[in-house]
Design a protein around this motif. Sequence first.
Motif, PDB file in Angstrom:
ATOM      1  N   TYR A   1       1.676   6.352   7.817  1.00 39.90           N
ATOM      2  CA  TYR A   1       2.410   6.361   5.975  1.00 39.90           C
ATOM      3  C   TYR A   1       1.059   5.677   4.803  1.00 39.90           C
ATOM      4  O   TYR A   1       0.722   6.565   3.937  1.00 39.90           O
ATOM      5  CB  TYR A   1       3.664   5.525   5.987  1.00 39.90           C
ATOM      6  N   VAL A   2       0.383   5.024   5.727  1.00 39.55           N
ATOM      7  CA  VAL A   2      -0.851   4.498   4.889  1.00 39.55           C
ATOM      8  C   VAL A   2      -1.738   4.705   4.934  1.00 39.55           C
ATOM      9  O   VAL A   2      -2.227   5.081   3.645  1.00 39.55           O
ATOM     10  CB  VAL A   2      -1.707   3.103   5.559  1.00 39.55           C
ATOM     11  N   LEU A  61       0.755  -1.298   0.007  1.00 38.23           N
ATOM     12  CA  LEU A  61       0.392  -0.054   0.135  1.00 38.23           C
ATOM     13  C   LEU A  61       1.206   1.404   0.059  1.00 38.23           C
ATOM     14  O   LEU A  61       0.752   2.267  -0.845  1.00 38.23           O
ATOM     15  CB  LEU A  61      -0.955  -0.176   1.328  1.00 38.23           C
ATOM     16  N   VAL A  62       1.526   1.355   0.630  1.00 39.43           N
ATOM     17  CA  VAL A  62       2.875   2.174   1.045  1.00 39.43           C
ATOM     18  C   VAL A  62       3.446   2.488  -0.109  1.00 39.43           C
ATOM     19  O   VAL A  62       3.763   3.816  -0.276  1.00 39.43           O
ATOM     20  CB  VAL A  62       3.513   2.784   2.345  1.00 39.43           C
ATOM     21  N   TRP A 107       4.756  13.227  -2.358  1.00 39.56           N
ATOM     22  CA  TRP A 107       3.903  11.951  -1.891  1.00 39.56           C
ATOM     23  C   TRP A 107       4.068  10.843  -2.934  1.00 39.56           C
ATOM     24  O   TRP A 107       4.037   9.629  -2.615  1.00 39.56           O
ATOM     25  CB  TRP A 107       2.616  12.322  -2.526  1.00 39.56           C
ATOM     26  N   PHE A 146      -1.994   8.416   4.230  1.00 39.87           N
ATOM     27  CA  PHE A 146      -0.902   9.343   3.720  1.00 39.87           C
ATOM     28  C   PHE A 146      -0.805   9.119   2.330  1.00 39.87           C
ATOM     29  O   PHE A 146      -1.259   9.556   1.111  1.00 39.87           O
ATOM     30  CB  PHE A 146       0.610  10.519   4.104  1.00 39.87           C
ATOM     31  N   ALA A 147      -0.815   7.431   1.923  1.00 42.22           N
ATOM     32  CA  ALA A 147      -0.028   7.043   0.707  1.00 42.22           C
ATOM     33  C   ALA A 147      -1.320   6.955   0.122  1.00 42.22           C
ATOM     34  O   ALA A 147      -1.332   6.349  -1.400  1.00 42.22           O
ATOM     35  CB  ALA A 147       0.331   6.143   0.628  1.00 42.22           C
ATOM     36  N   LEU A 148      -2.362   6.438   0.826  1.00 40.98           N
ATOM     37  CA  LEU A 148      -3.550   5.993  -0.182  1.00 40.98           C
ATOM     38  C   LEU A 148      -4.875   7.078   0.094  1.00 40.98           C
ATOM     39  O   LEU A 148      -6.053   7.368  -1.115  1.00 40.98           O
ATOM     40  CB  LEU A 148      -4.602   4.670   0.543  1.00 40.98           C
ATOM     41  N   PRO A 199       1.419   5.022  -4.372  1.00 42.88           N
ATOM     42  CA  PRO A 199       1.881   5.776  -5.459  1.00 42.88           C
ATOM     43  C   PRO A 199       3.028   6.452  -6.216  1.00 42.88           C
ATOM     44  O   PRO A 199       3.238   6.156  -6.593  1.00 42.88           O
ATOM     45  CB  PRO A 199       2.309   6.889  -3.665  1.00 42.88           C
TER      46      PRO A 199
END
Lengths: 350, 311, 280
Positions: free
Chosen positions: C22-23, B125-126, B185, C25-27, B129
């Motif tokens: 973090y998760v 998931l991380v 990001w 922020f990423a999603l 991006p």
Amino acid sequence: MAGMEMRALRKSYGGLEVLHDIDLTIDDGEFVVLVGPSGCGKSTLLRMIAGLEPITGGEFRIGGRRMNEVPPRDRDIAMVFQSYALYPHMSVGRNMGFSMEIRRRPAAERAGPVAAAARTLGLDRLLERFPKALSGGQRQRVAMGRAIVRDPQAFLFDEPLSNLDAALRVEMRLEIARLHQRLGTTTVYVTHDQVEAMTLADRIVVMNGGVIQQVGNPLELYDRPANRFVAQFIGSPTMNLLDLVADADGLRLGNGVRLLGPAPAAQLGIRPEHLAVVAPADGEITAQALVIERLGSDTNVFTEAEGIGPLLARVHGNVDLRPGDRLGLRLIRERIHLFDAAGRRLPPMH
Amino acid sequence: MSATQEERAPGMPRARLARAWLRYAVEPYLYLSPALLLICFVMLIPLAIGISYAFQSINLLRPFDAGFIGLENFEALAGDGRFWTALTNTFWWTFGSVTLQFLLGLGLALLLSTRFHGKRLVQALVFLPWAVPTFLTALTWSWLFNPVIGPLPHWAAAVGLLSEPYNILANPDTALWGPVLANVWYGVPFFAITLLAALQSIPSELYEAAEIDGASPWQCFTKITLPFLGPMIAITVMLRAIWIANFADLIFVMTGGGPANSTQILATYVFTTAFRKLDFGYASAIAVALLGVLMVYAVILLVVREKLVRV
Amino acid sequence: MAALRRTPPALVAGKYAAIAAYVAFALFPLYWLLKIALTPDTLIFSDGTALWPSELTLDNFRTVIFQSDFMAYFRNSVTVSLSTAAATTLIAAAAGYAFSRFTFRGKRWVVALMLLTQMFPLLMIIAPIYKLVAAIGLLNSLTSLIVVYTAFNIPFATFLMQSFFDGIPRDLEEAAMIDGCTRLQALRVVILPLTLPGLGATLGFVFTAAWSELLFALMLINSNDAMTFPVGLLTFVSKFSVDWGQMMAAGVLALVPSCLFFLFIQRYLVQGLTSGAVKG
């Protein structure tokens, strides 16, 4: 099956020559071991025999036919690699039959030789497995099986046992010896392990610095090493070397003991098993025991000898000594080797 | 023995030499030739042409004015206020993005090098991006900053960061933060992945030995992790900075360099000059200037690295 | 070891909080994209910044797919990206094989040349490329994009393929040659099957890169028929910047192929990024 001939074979990379004028004849059916320290050129020589390294100069023949320009696939040889080089995406059976598959032999025709080789090596039940599901020893057997199925004029082995543990190494060594007795195929075997060399070879080729030091059967090499390098390389533990002093009356050891011998001798070599341990008063050399290694069958006595320096003696069975004890050592005369300043062997003492 | 060698030499080895030469000198180039041809014709020759454009007047809107004009483009550049603004912005854009990406990436890599539940999922998931196309990253973030449709201005206003929920991309004082944030990001996964790989290359025996020697976790980090990662961090940051300085997509899509040139960096200035004004000569001059800046940067880095290595 | 030194619970909680941050922020941006795309047009403003849409609809996707040019853009992008990926992988595999298996005169220069192409601003060549492409009459054609993208991606893909070839022991090839293969047979029967994952990963990396490229596509394409997805979406955004739901639905569609490839190449990310650390 066929013999091999090498005439003034040379190999250089750029300007650097790594093999100098190699002359060697290998008889049909002979088991020859190339041995030497790492970087001595033994693997390069084997790869030149296989056709994996181009030959810079000289001539190489198998069965009388010039091979210099022949690609590996047409040399009719089989090779067992140190890493085994099993094809990871093929089953054991397919690995072993690959050389026939490449020559477009039908599957039915391939099955026979593969099964026969598998039976010889005890791989019958592993034919469907993939290499990654095998143990080290099994992989080793598959690699050998692949070579057997090929039914070549010659087997080449490149340090085949160095990735195995000690017990397995002994077992596989026997297996290779038996295989050679049964098939009688000409074999060239590279190793840095002198025990493998001594036990397997009909003839040993000792190499150092890209030059052949000596060729001979194992006992010749042990009894009459051509030079200091061979003397120290063959035999375990390593041969003791003692500096000699020449004066008007002849030769003497560092502690003053006189020896008869040819004048130019600069060093004396004596194997640890040829040094007799005696009472301090009876010895030619007085020494102090530093470390005692008891192996059961033998005992290694590491000593510091007066006027000479460290000496190692090997005694059959056990010996009643403790670190710090004083002892005497005698050189067994007919087992003494003499070398000149350049390290060449001199005729023995009379 | 060497005599027979010599005698044979003239006749025999010629064919063999030719074959060996063919095999060792020509065969690799056979495999390389499609790659080399494409790179030459699509990248290197255009690069040379592009540099030559910098000394010409080439404007597709004024096709009859073409010709060599020496250093005129560069003289114009020196007097171009937008160029100097873009140069300053390039510095802040690169510095801000790299610093934030690196710090957050290091934090993420350290977290991912520990053990916890659901690690595989979290990792996927991380890193996601990184897979998002850059134009979509840009669009998504400009939508997030838009008070009509996105939540960010409202939240910022709620916690007092903004006096009222307006679009920071429309304000020259704050606009550069938008693309920087989007870039962070997008770029954190890159740093996290490379640093994670480096972390995993540190032998665990070292940590065990340090622990036996009585080192605290913080000491382990400063005495083992950082010295080990040092060279790798330096190289990654250096190269990444060059890549980011050249990275025009985000800014071009989010702000087009505006408002009032407040987000114009050299790379976007090159693109807008070429794309909107079709002034290829001037665009190439800016690009050559950018190349010059990057080369100066590279030289400084090499000198600094030399110093660091010596210590 | 870890069991002996108990981590304080506060630290553990902090760690999980950091991971969660973090998760999130990423999603979050991607979630928001999807949320707006699924919200009916009439509710976009009334829902405002609410985290959940009060009603879901697929209307936006329906409009984008059936009543707009986006499917044509999508097809163009798929054509360009797949062709680029296939061509690049093939050419880079050959070059990577040469780098991995041969030492040859000039190798250092070739490697230096490839590294150089990764260092200079690509935008330097946008004007010359435009003029060259225009001169041979290939403006507005997908072919020009494929050729240009292939060249751009070759250096990175070559280094990546080289690292995969380096991972295959030379012994295997030599064993095959002793078993009776020619070099090409060894390549086909032994090396190729073992490189398949590497080829797949390279294909994925290049596809993703080609799928995202915007600036050269903007420069070289301006006819609606040949637009790639990024160009089409950007044109759409600048023309109809109020159709939020449709824009974001299109955005979600653009995300799909990248995410699919991402799942596929995730295992090779580390290898890819470290062997070609020059490029993102």
